[in-house]
Write a protein that holds these residues in place. Structure first.
Motif, PDB file in Angstrom:
ATOM      1  N   ALA A  14       0.829  -1.204   0.000  1.00  0.00           N
ATOM      2  CA  ALA A  14       0.000   0.000   0.000  1.00  0.00           C
ATOM      3  C   ALA A  14       0.861   1.251   0.000  1.00  0.00           C
ATOM      4  O   ALA A  14       0.570   2.229  -0.701  1.00  0.00           O
ATOM      5  N   GLU A  15       1.955   1.223   0.774  1.00  0.00           N
ATOM      6  CA  GLU A  15       2.855   2.369   0.820  1.00  0.00           C
ATOM      7  C   GLU A  15       3.625   2.514  -0.489  1.00  0.00           C
ATOM      8  O   GLU A  15       3.776   3.615  -1.023  1.00  0.00           O
ATOM      9  N   ARG A  16       4.105   1.392  -1.041  1.00  0.00           N
ATOM     10  CA  ARG A  16       4.887   1.430  -2.277  1.00  0.00           C
ATOM     11  C   ARG A  16       4.110   2.092  -3.407  1.00  0.00           C
ATOM     12  O   ARG A  16       4.657   2.888  -4.173  1.00  0.00           O
ATOM     13  N   TYR A  17       2.838   1.753  -3.553  1.00  0.00           N
ATOM     14  CA  TYR A  17       2.052   2.238  -4.688  1.00  0.00           C
ATOM     15  C   TYR A  17       1.095   3.362  -4.306  1.00  0.00           C
ATOM     16  O   TYR A  17       0.173   3.676  -5.051  1.00  0.00           O
ATOM     17  N   SER A  18       1.325   3.982  -3.138  1.00  0.00           N
ATOM     18  CA  SER A  18       0.374   4.975  -2.631  1.00  0.00           C
ATOM     19  C   SER A  18       0.198   6.165  -3.566  1.00  0.00           C
ATOM     20  O   SER A  18      -0.913   6.680  -3.723  1.00  0.00           O
ATOM     21  N   ARG A  19       1.264   6.598  -4.230  1.00  0.00           N
ATOM     22  CA  ARG A  19       1.128   7.751  -5.134  1.00  0.00           C
ATOM     23  C   ARG A  19       0.393   7.354  -6.409  1.00  0.00           C
ATOM     24  O   ARG A  19      -0.314   8.170  -7.003  1.00  0.00           O
ATOM     25  N   GLN A  20       0.561   6.099  -6.807  1.00  0.00           N
ATOM     26  CA  GLN A  20      -0.132   5.625  -8.008  1.00  0.00           C
ATOM     27  C   GLN A  20      -1.607   5.404  -7.737  1.00  0.00           C
ATOM     28  O   GLN A  20      -2.455   5.756  -8.561  1.00  0.00           O
ATOM     29  N   THR A  21      -1.935   4.847  -6.575  1.00  0.00           N
ATOM     30  CA  THR A  21      -3.351   4.609  -6.258  1.00  0.00           C
ATOM     31  C   THR A  21      -4.062   5.910  -5.923  1.00  0.00           C
ATOM     32  O   THR A  21      -5.297   5.986  -6.022  1.00  0.00           O
ATOM     33  N   ALA A  22      -3.293   6.930  -5.543  1.00  0.00           N
ATOM     34  CA  ALA A  22      -3.916   8.237  -5.285  1.00  0.00           C
ATOM     35  C   ALA A  22      -4.422   8.877  -6.569  1.00  0.00           C
ATOM     36  O   ALA A  22      -5.284   9.771  -6.534  1.00  0.00           O
ATOM     37  N   PHE A  23      -3.897   8.435  -7.695  1.00  0.00           N
ATOM     38  CA  PHE A  23      -4.385   8.895  -8.998  1.00  0.00           C
ATOM     39  C   PHE A  23      -5.733   8.225  -9.226  1.00  0.00           C
ATOM     40  O   PHE A  23      -5.823   7.006  -9.378  1.00  0.00           O
ATOM     41  N   ALA A  24      -6.781   9.022  -9.256  1.00  0.00           N
ATOM     42  CA  ALA A  24      -8.154   8.497  -9.204  1.00  0.00           C
ATOM     43  C   ALA A  24      -8.465   7.534 -10.343  1.00  0.00           C
ATOM     44  O   ALA A  24      -9.236   6.582 -10.163  1.00  0.00           O
ATOM     45  N   ALA A  25      -7.891   7.761 -11.510  1.00  0.00           N
ATOM     46  CA  ALA A  25      -8.202   6.905 -12.653  1.00  0.00           C
ATOM     47  C   ALA A  25      -7.724   5.477 -12.432  1.00  0.00           C
ATOM     48  O   ALA A  25      -8.274   4.535 -13.024  1.00  0.00           O
ATOM     49  N   ILE A  26      -6.706   5.294 -11.591  1.00  0.00           N
ATOM     50  CA  ILE A  26      -6.213   3.951 -11.269  1.00  0.00           C
ATOM     51  C   ILE A  26      -6.813   3.473  -9.959  1.00  0.00           C
ATOM     52  O   ILE A  26      -7.518   2.461  -9.912  1.00  0.00           O
ATOM     53  N   GLY A  27      -6.559   4.196  -8.882  1.00  0.00           N
ATOM     54  CA  GLY A  27      -7.133   3.830  -7.588  1.00  0.00           C
ATOM     55  C   GLY A  27      -6.692   2.444  -7.131  1.00  0.00           C
ATOM     56  O   GLY A  27      -5.865   1.789  -7.760  1.00  0.00           O
ATOM     57  N   GLN A  28      -7.265   1.995  -6.022  1.00  0.00           N
ATOM     58  CA  GLN A  28      -6.891   0.698  -5.480  1.00  0.00           C
ATOM     59  C   GLN A  28      -7.364  -0.446  -6.367  1.00  0.00           C
ATOM     60  O   GLN A  28      -6.680  -1.462  -6.525  1.00  0.00           O
ATOM     61  N   GLN A  29      -8.519  -0.277  -6.971  1.00  0.00           N
ATOM     62  CA  GLN A  29      -9.041  -1.346  -7.839  1.00  0.00           C
ATOM     63  C   GLN A  29      -8.133  -1.545  -9.057  1.00  0.00           C
ATOM     64  O   GLN A  29      -7.820  -2.682  -9.437  1.00  0.00           O
TER      65      GLN A  29
END
Length: 353
Positions: A14-29
Motif C-alpha cells: 500500500a505504501e509502495r504504490y500509494s502515489r499511483q493509487t492516489a491517482f483516481a483513474a487507477i485507484g486501489q481497484q
C-alpha cells in the motif's frame, strides 16, 4: 505465509504504490488489477529496458523479458536500466535486466528468457499474457508479434525510435487496425536507416517508452476506454507531435486483422541467420532443435583458438577482428561482419552445431 506477514506485506504494498493509487483513474481497484497482471516484453534494448523498469515500478505482478542479445558499451548511452557493472559481467540483456529489476521490486516475479522470439517460439513465450510490449528493433519481429497478438487476442503496443523521431500504436484484442494496416510490407533491405547510420538520442527513447507505458497502465488497470487508439509520431528535435486517426489507416483487406492470414507466424521471412540492425553483427540460429549446449565443454574445445570468456549464460570467443558469442540454446552472434555467408561459415567452423 502467516496472517501477520500477510498484513505486513499488504501495508508495504500500500505504501509502495500509494502515489499511483492516489491517482483516481487507477485507484486501489486498478492497482489490484495491475498487480495481478502478466506482461511480456519482447526485446530488452533501448525501449524494452525502459519499459521493463516502468512496469516493475508500477507493480506488475509478473514480467517476462525475452531478449536474444548481450550488452555492449554503445548500449549504455540510451538503455537506461543498464550500467558498467552489467557490461563487465558479460551478461545477456534479459538476465542483466532481471537482476536489476528484482532489486527494484522484490515482490514482482521477473522471468528472464534469453532466447530468439521467432515463429516457432513466440506463441509459447506470450502464453497467458495480459499485454505484450514491443521493445524490438526490426519490422520482421514486429510483424511477428502483430500476428501472434492478433491471433491470440492479446493487446500489444508497438513502439519504434531512430535519431530523434519515434512512433507508437496500440493494437487491442480483436481490434482494428493492426500494425500491418499501417505498415503493410517491410522495406527492401538497405533502404531504412539504422541507429548506426542515423544515430539515436536517449530522450526519444524515453518519450516513446513513456507513451507505451502510459497506454499499458490504462489497459492493465481496466481503463481501456482511455487508450489512445491513434497512430502517434514524435519528432523531438523539430518539436512536432502528430496523432493520426486510425479510421484512415484501416485496411478492410488486411492480411492479418482482416483475413486472419498470419503469414509471419507461419514462417514468412524467418531465417536461421539474420543481420542485426546497424550492428555489424549477424545472429546464426540452428535450423533444428537440439539439447542445451554445454558451454564449458565447448570452451575446452576452443581454448587454443582464441581468448575465451565464459559464464553460465554465454561463451565469448575473441578472434582476429571477429567475436563469436554462443548461448546455451545453440544460437551465436558473430560480431565484426554483416555478411551472412561469412557468419555461417564461422559458426560452422567454431561452433559446429
Amino acid at each position: 505465509m502467516t496472517e501477520h506477514k500477510k498484513q505486513t506485506a499488504g501495508k508495504a504494498a500500500a505504501e509502495r504504490y500509494s502515489r499511483q493509487t492516489a491517482f483516481a483513474a487507477i485507484g486501489q481497484q486498478g492497482q489490484t488489477r495491475i498487480s495481478a497482471a502478466k506482461v511480456v516484453i519482447i526485446g530488452c534494448g533501448a525501449l524494452g529496458s525502459v519499459l521493463a523498469e516502468m512496469m516493475v515500478r508500477a507493480g506488475v505482478g509478473l514480467l517476462r523479458i525475452v531478449d536474444r542479445d548481450f550488452l555492449e558499451l554503445s548500449n549504455l548511452q540510451r538503455q537506461m536500466l543498464f550500467d558498467e557493472d552489467d557490461l563487465a559481467a558479460n551478461l545477456p540483456k534479459a538476465e542483466a535486466a532481471a537482476r536489476k529489476l528484482r532489486r527494484i521490486n522484490s515482490q514482482a516475479t521477473i522471468e528472464a528468457v534469453v532466447a530468439d522470439a521467432n515463429h516457432e517460439s513466440i506463441e509459447h513465450l506470450i502464453e497467458g499474457a495480459d499485454l505484450i510490449l514491443d521493445g524490438t528493433d526490426n519490422l520482421h519481429s514486429r510483424f511477428l508479434i502483430n500476428d501472434a497478438a492478433v491471433k491470440n487476442r492479446i493487446p500489444w503496443i508497438y513502439g519504434a525510435c531512430l535519431a530523434a523521431s519515434g512512433m507508437a500504436l496500440v493494437v487491442m484484442p480483436a481490434g482494428r487496425p493492426c500494425l500491418r494496416c499501417v505498415l503493410e510490407e517491410p522495406p527492401a533491405p538497405g533502404v531504412m536507416e539504422t541507429c548506426q547510420t542515423a544515430g539515436i538520442i536517449g530522450p526519444i527513447v524515453g518519450m516513446v517508452a513513456s507513451f507505451q507505458a502510459g497506454q499499458a497502465l490504462k489497459i492493465l488497470a481496466g481503463c481501456s476506454e482511455a487508450v489512445d487508439r491513434r497512430f502517434v509520431t514524435f519528432d523531438l528535435w523539430n518539436n512536432r507531435f502528430r496523432q493520426m486517426e486510425t479510421d484512415t489507416l484501416l485496411k478492410s483487406d488486411c492480411l492479418c486483422c482482416g483475413q486472419g492470414n498470419y503469414e509471419y507466424l507461419a514462417g514468412r521471412g524467418s531465417l536461421g541467420t539474420v543481420s542485426f540492425c546497424g550492428r555489424n553483427s549477424v545472429q546464426v540460429r540452428p535450423k533444428e532443435q537440439h539439447p542445451k549446449v554445454d558451454l564449458k565443454k565447448l570452451a575446452d574445445r576452443l581454448k587454443e583458438t582464441g581468448k575465451i570468456t565464459l559464464n553460465e549464460f554465454l561463451l565469448r570467443l575473441a578472434l582476429d577482428q571477429k567475436e563469436i558469442t554462443v548461448f546455451p540454446d545453440g544460437r551465436a552472434i558473430i560480431t565484426g561482419t554483416s555478411d551472412i555467408n561469412e557468419a555461417r561459415s564461422l559458426y560452422a567452423r567454431y561452433v559446429g552445431y
